[in-house]
Enzyme design. Structure first.
Site: not given
Ligand code: CP
Ligand code: NVA
Length: 303
Positions: A101, A128, A131, A220, A260, A288
């Site tokens: 990440r 993502h 997701q 989102d 998400c 997930r």
């Molecule tokens: N949806 C998602 O990726 O959540 P987190 O940021 O909690 O991993």
């Molecule tokens: N768009 C959001 C998604 C979190 C799962 C972010 O990048 O923070």
């Protein structure tokens, strides 16, 4: 040869369907006591916080019989200047796969170029894809099909929106995104998706128009991780892009609501919609786990 999963398009539509079929089997409890990844070690290198991605991967890895090693870049030498390439080469000697990440999608591509083991994108500024796999599973679970579904995304054209566009174009889902000017999805991804899509991809301004006849409504957060400096401006621009009962009433009667998560209740989504009978957001979060187990099996076990 190792396969990476940096964007949804790293899988063909046939592979996605196979993977979803396997995720449904895993969710039903099939092969619960089998440990196909016994003896393997999988790294989780997370530059940003996470609830769902981190925990669902850690639990899924355990359930597949493997071991998960969580790393924060500030606690390994990467945070003190060791290069991405050297880190990738070294970690490849210990690990069988790595979930990352990160802020910059380009650094993910750099890491993958020096890694000899599969790299999985656990969220970047651009994509993502894990997701999106869970989103597809949830749509299939609730609607019984993917092809021909009308999906409407309301809000910021961010990483989640970019991956949804890739998912929709791969699987024949019609997607309409209602975004304010300046907050559209990444233009180069949109162009690629439109060029290869078998379905409609539209960007419009009006959220009510987007919701009209939708089977699935998705939103989102307005401010993604790393965008805190622009928070005030973004919230101002996105104020009219809330998924609320007024917008939901424009969609088909049996439409489902996805997010998400994490949600900023009262901003991009209201409590009544998030907790209402049409919301599938917690099933989506659960999925997930199942889709990522299927993905790990797919990348790490010979077919
Ligand atoms: N949806 C998602 O990726 O959540 P987190 O940021 O909690 O991993
Ligand atoms: N768009 C959001 C998604 C979190 C799962 C972010 O990048 O923070």
């Amino acid at each position: 040869m190792k396969r990476d999963f940096l964007r949804l398009w790293d899988l063909s539509s046939g592979e996605i369907l196979l993977l979803l079929k396997r995720a449904i089997e895993l969710k039903s409890g099939k092969d619960a006591n089998k440990c196909p990844l016994m003896g393997k070690s999988i790294g989780l290198l997370f530059e940003k916080v996470s609830t769902r991605t981190r925990v669902s991967f850690e639990v899924g890895i355990y359930q597949l019989g493997a071991h998960a090693t969580y790393m924060n870049p500030n606690e390994i030498q990467l945070g003190r200047g060791e290069t991405i390439h050297d880190t990738a080469r070294v970690l490849s000697r210990y690990l069988d796969a790595i979930v990352i990440r990160t802020f910059s999608h380009n650094s993910l591509i750099d890491f993958a170029s020096s890694s000899s083991v599969p790299v999985i994108n656990g969220l970047s500024d651009l994509h993502h894809p894990c997701q999106a796999l869970a989103d597809l599973m949830t749509i299939h679970e609730k609607k019984g099909k993917l092809k021909g579904i009308r999906l409407s995304y309301i809000g910021d054209g961010n990483n989640v929106a970019n991956s949804l566009i890739e998912a929709a174009s791969r699987m024949g889902i019609h997607i309409t995104l209602a975004c304010p000017k300046g907050y559209e999805p990444a233009p180069h991804l949109l162009k690629e998706a439109k060029a290869s899509a078998k379905s409609e991809i539209k960007i419009i301004r009006d959220p009510k128009e987007a919701a009209d006849k939708a089977d699935v409504l998705y939103t989102d957060v307005w401010v993604s991780m790393g965008q805190e400096k622009e928070a005030r401006e973004k919230k101002e621009k996105l104020r009219g892009y809330q998924l609320n009962s007024r917008i939901l009433s424009c969609a088909n009667k049996d439409a489902i609501v996805l997010h998400c998560l994490p949600a900023h209740r009262g901003e991009e989504i209201t409590d009544d919609v998030m907790d209402g009978p049409q919301s599938a957001v917690f099933d989506q979060a659960e999925n997930r786990l199942h889709t990522q187990k299927a993905l790990l099996e797919f990348l790490l076990t010979p077919i």
